[in-house]
Design a protein around this motif. Sequence first.
Motif, mmCIF file in Angstrom:
data_model
loop_
_atom_site.group_PDB
_atom_site.id
_atom_site.type_symbol
_atom_site.label_atom_id
_atom_site.label_comp_id
_atom_site.label_asym_id
_atom_site.label_seq_id
_atom_site.Cartn_x
_atom_site.Cartn_y
_atom_site.Cartn_z
ATOM 1 N N ALA B 147 0.847 -1.200 0.000
ATOM 2 C CA ALA B 147 0.000 0.000 0.000
ATOM 3 C C ALA B 147 0.882 1.250 0.000
ATOM 4 N N HIS B 148 0.408 2.280 -0.709
ATOM 5 C CA HIS B 148 1.097 3.563 -0.640
ATOM 6 C C HIS B 148 0.712 4.268 0.655
ATOM 7 N N PRO B 149 1.587 5.144 1.152
ATOM 8 C CA PRO B 149 1.334 5.775 2.454
ATOM 9 C C PRO B 149 -0.052 6.386 2.603
ATOM 10 N N GLN B 150 -0.553 7.056 1.526
ATOM 11 C CA GLN B 150 -1.827 7.757 1.733
ATOM 12 C C GLN B 150 -2.997 6.801 1.869
ATOM 13 N N ARG B 151 -2.766 5.513 1.629
ATOM 14 C CA ARG B 151 -3.827 4.523 1.847
ATOM 15 C C ARG B 151 -3.799 4.004 3.288
ATOM 16 N N LEU B 152 -2.816 4.447 4.054
ATOM 17 C CA LEU B 152 -2.664 3.946 5.417
ATOM 18 C C LEU B 152 -3.134 4.991 6.422
ATOM 19 N N SER B 153 -3.581 4.518 7.571
ATOM 20 C CA SER B 153 -3.943 5.444 8.642
ATOM 21 C C SER B 153 -2.659 6.045 9.210
ATOM 22 N N GLY B 154 -2.819 7.117 9.981
ATOM 23 C CA GLY B 154 -1.649 7.759 10.585
ATOM 24 C C GLY B 154 -0.836 6.777 11.431
ATOM 25 N N GLY B 155 -1.546 5.962 12.202
ATOM 26 C CA GLY B 155 -0.855 5.003 13.060
ATOM 27 C C GLY B 155 -0.065 3.991 12.245
ATOM 28 N N GLN B 156 -0.686 3.546 11.137
ATOM 29 C CA GLN B 156 0.018 2.591 10.278
ATOM 30 C C GLN B 156 1.225 3.236 9.614
ATOM 31 N N GLN B 157 1.049 4.481 9.175
ATOM 32 C CA GLN B 157 2.186 5.180 8.555
ATOM 33 C C GLN B 157 3.337 5.289 9.538
ATOM 34 N N GLN B 158 3.006 5.622 10.765
ATOM 35 C CA GLN B 158 4.080 5.793 11.740
ATOM 36 C C GLN B 158 4.776 4.460 12.019
ATOM 37 N N ARG B 159 4.009 3.371 11.988
ATOM 38 C CA ARG B 159 4.652 2.076 12.205
ATOM 39 C C ARG B 159 5.561 1.719 11.025
ATOM 40 N N VAL B 160 5.148 2.079 9.802
ATOM 41 C CA VAL B 160 6.040 1.874 8.649
ATOM 42 C C VAL B 160 7.316 2.688 8.834
ATOM 43 N N ALA B 161 7.149 3.918 9.294
ATOM 44 C CA ALA B 161 8.318 4.776 9.500
ATOM 45 C C ALA B 161 9.259 4.153 10.528
ATOM 46 N N ILE B 162 8.688 3.550 11.556
ATOM 47 C CA ILE B 162 9.525 2.884 12.557
ATOM 48 C C ILE B 162 10.243 1.692 11.923
ATOM 49 N N ALA B 163 9.497 0.938 11.087
ATOM 50 C CA ALA B 163 10.110 -0.207 10.405
ATOM 51 C C ALA B 163 11.256 0.247 9.506
ATOM 52 N N ARG B 164 11.057 1.385 8.828
ATOM 53 C CA ARG B 164 12.091 1.906 7.934
ATOM 54 C C ARG B 164 13.372 2.213 8.708
ATOM 55 N N ALA B 165 13.192 2.825 9.866
ATOM 56 C CA ALA B 165 14.369 3.154 10.682
ATOM 57 C C ALA B 165 15.003 1.895 11.259
ATOM 58 N N LEU B 166 14.156 0.975 11.729
ATOM 59 C CA LEU B 166 14.661 -0.243 12.382
ATOM 60 C C LEU B 166 15.406 -1.157 11.431
ATOM 61 N N ALA B 167 14.938 -1.212 10.168
ATOM 62 C CA ALA B 167 15.527 -2.124 9.193
ATOM 63 C C ALA B 167 17.003 -1.818 8.984
ATOM 64 N N MET B 168 17.384 -0.583 9.241
ATOM 65 C CA MET B 168 18.791 -0.189 9.084
ATOM 66 C C MET B 168 19.645 -0.752 10.222
ATOM 67 N N GLN B 169 19.006 -1.419 11.165
ATOM 68 C CA GLN B 169 19.677 -1.971 12.344
ATOM 69 C C GLN B 169 20.518 -0.927 13.060
ATOM 70 N N PRO B 170 19.847 0.158 13.468
ATOM 71 C CA PRO B 170 20.571 1.242 14.124
ATOM 72 C C PRO B 170 20.958 0.853 15.548
ATOM 73 N N ARG B 171 21.931 1.583 16.070
ATOM 74 C CA ARG B 171 22.338 1.307 17.446
ATOM 75 C C ARG B 171 21.497 2.082 18.441
ATOM 76 N N LEU B 172 20.858 3.157 17.945
ATOM 77 C CA LEU B 172 19.911 3.837 18.818
ATOM 78 C C LEU B 172 18.810 4.442 17.974
ATOM 79 N N MET B 173 17.702 4.748 18.624
ATOM 80 C CA MET B 173 16.557 5.309 17.916
ATOM 81 C C MET B 173 16.146 6.636 18.556
ATOM 82 N N LEU B 174 15.835 7.602 17.676
ATOM 83 C CA LEU B 174 15.325 8.883 18.136
ATOM 84 C C LEU B 174 13.860 8.989 17.726
ATOM 85 N N PHE B 175 13.023 9.428 18.634
ATOM 86 C CA PHE B 175 11.603 9.621 18.322
ATOM 87 C C PHE B 175 11.232 11.071 18.602
#
Lengths: 220, 260, 217
Positions: B147-175
């Motif tokens: 799905a493209h972002p505009q088909r997702l609810s705000g909560g779903q978009q934010q979870r995708v954004a978290i997945a995008r950051a997490l997939a990079m296997q970062p050592r820390l996360m900023l919110f």
Amino acid sequence: MNGDVLLRYAPALLGGFGVTIACWAAGSALGLAIGFAVALGAGAPSRALKGLLRVYVEILRGTPFLMQLFILYAGGPSIGLKLSATAAGVVGLGLYSSAYFSEIFRAGFAAVPRGLIEAAMSVGMAPGDILARVRLPIALVAAAPPIVNTLIVMSKETVVLSIITVPELMYQMQTMAAETFTAFDAIFAMAVFYWCLVEVVSRLGRRVEDRATAFLASRP
Amino acid sequence: MTHPMIAMRAVGKSFGAHQVLRGVDLEVQRSEVVCLIGPSGSGKSTLLRCVNFLESYDEGEVRIEGELIGWDLDKEGERRLMAPRRLREMRREIGMVFQHFNLWPHMTALQNVVEPLVRVRGLKKDEATGRAAAMLARVGLAEKAHAHPQRLSGGQQQRVAIARALAMQPRLMLFDEPTSALDPELVGEVLEVIRALAADGMTMLIVTHEMGFAAHVANRIAFIDGGRIVDEGAPRRVFHESAEPRVRQFLQTYHDRNAF
Amino acid sequence: MRFSVLFHSFGYLTQAAGVTLALSLAGIALGFVLGTLVCVARLSGRRWLERLGGAYVSVFRGVPLLVLLLFLYYFLATLGLDVPALVAAIGGLRLSSGAYQAEILRGALNAVPRGQGEAATALGYAAFDRWRLILLPQALRISIPPMINEFILLIKASSLVSVVGIAELTRVSMNIAAMTYRPLEAYVAGGLFYLAINLSLAGLGGLAERRAGIGAR
């Protein structure tokens, strides 16, 4: 205007139509390329470059297309720039449209939300990748409607090339008119033809736009 | 010697004449969760953005695992902007989640996650796709991958954004206020994902207005006002026993606003 | 480049610039009346009037100005009119500009927030007063920048009336080029006149916009 005359001039008119389309396509392509480069340059940090490009755009937007053609075609030879009428027409159309296209691209880049670029920066994307993968696609979507619009405007500007004797449709039509004393009919036919052309292209353009903007449609 | 994940010392920042940060000291240890709270305009988002140098700081130091971010120091202690390539390398290791999600609208949820893996981590397309799909599954969005972002609810978009950051296997996360742009009924699903991350031991620095969530998930709370850390400590202490009048007043206003 | 040969042409060019300005002014003023009528037709709510207005805009934005000018010129000549050139020139600019101005006005009216009209209705304004006192003043203010822009476009477009032989800026530049054998200098000089006119207009436009902006607050 009777059928005989039209039949006799059909090859010339068809050739003229071909030249019109070719000049339009080549001029617009040149304009899009230069315009894009100018928009990129205007985003560079150098203030001198920015100022220079601003002057370029203002001059091209502040003077009539016909004047620019005269400067290029009639004035060119005195600084050693000898262009054929058609070459001058294409280059002229390219330069003229580049001013408009550059403003469209500039606005397109400005319309890319800052946050989307920051998201790319935050994952460590390189500037080239950010341009190609994030800024450009989004800017192009924003720019699609005005680009289509400007392409239509330029299709109409091609008739001006007849004044510097580029053998495009208008020129062939006027030649025919002069030789056969059918000025009124010929010019009426031209009016109808261009109206149809612009209508068709506008409709096509709207379809392309709808496609291009579909994925942004539900954004607020 | 092991360095703290984030070490900020005397960080200062001005926008023109307006001083946003006035000498902030803050450390975040590995696997620690620190929440930044405070009134709007207090400088907490700016401080967070200094950690990955989206915002440059004028004074002090921000170190990630001991390494200064954004600036190079020469022998005389003069600072010069760090080489862009080096900054990018550091940013890869720091995931960031924004208030307005900032998903790329021309890409599907999956492509949003794949893109940095391919461009930045240099993964092969199918390897990246596999990792991205797994990451979307982890935030509960496996079926929304295409799905493209505009088909997702705000909560779903934010979870995708978290997945995008997490997939990079970062050592820390900023919110940065990850739930502020969400409708109230969608806040829970995002906080749930962050809570799960905390349980996995992810190091996180979170700017938030969700006091209940902060109290629950944070190891430490830092209250910021006027560009300074006014109070700092365990959630229980800051929320219930703070000696700082500003903290008490802020929390009082918060409770009043949220009371029925 | 040798601009010295052009010094004595300066007077001609200034005069010609006056003609260009006069033609464009006539075109924009007459076009405004026409544009207003077309805009009203398009928003009238009567189907056939809306269609007619739409057709007008489609035709006169679709047909290139040069074609339109020559069409009028030949048409008037077949009618046996004495001054076909001037009538064709002003008529062409007016017809073309009318179509663009109709669209500008329509856009401006659409840009006035719906709530404004609704508020006026709720307060009991008569339909005519609602238009005159609430909607039009706001729409006109919104239309100032695009109207200035349209004027600049029209000044540039007016260079095409040189083909029917009117001694405006472009035609006079052509004449000077032919007389002095210095086409580059002649056309650059002509171009500079256009540039000066248009930049001043743009500057004035910016000023007017700021004024209007302050008035709106």
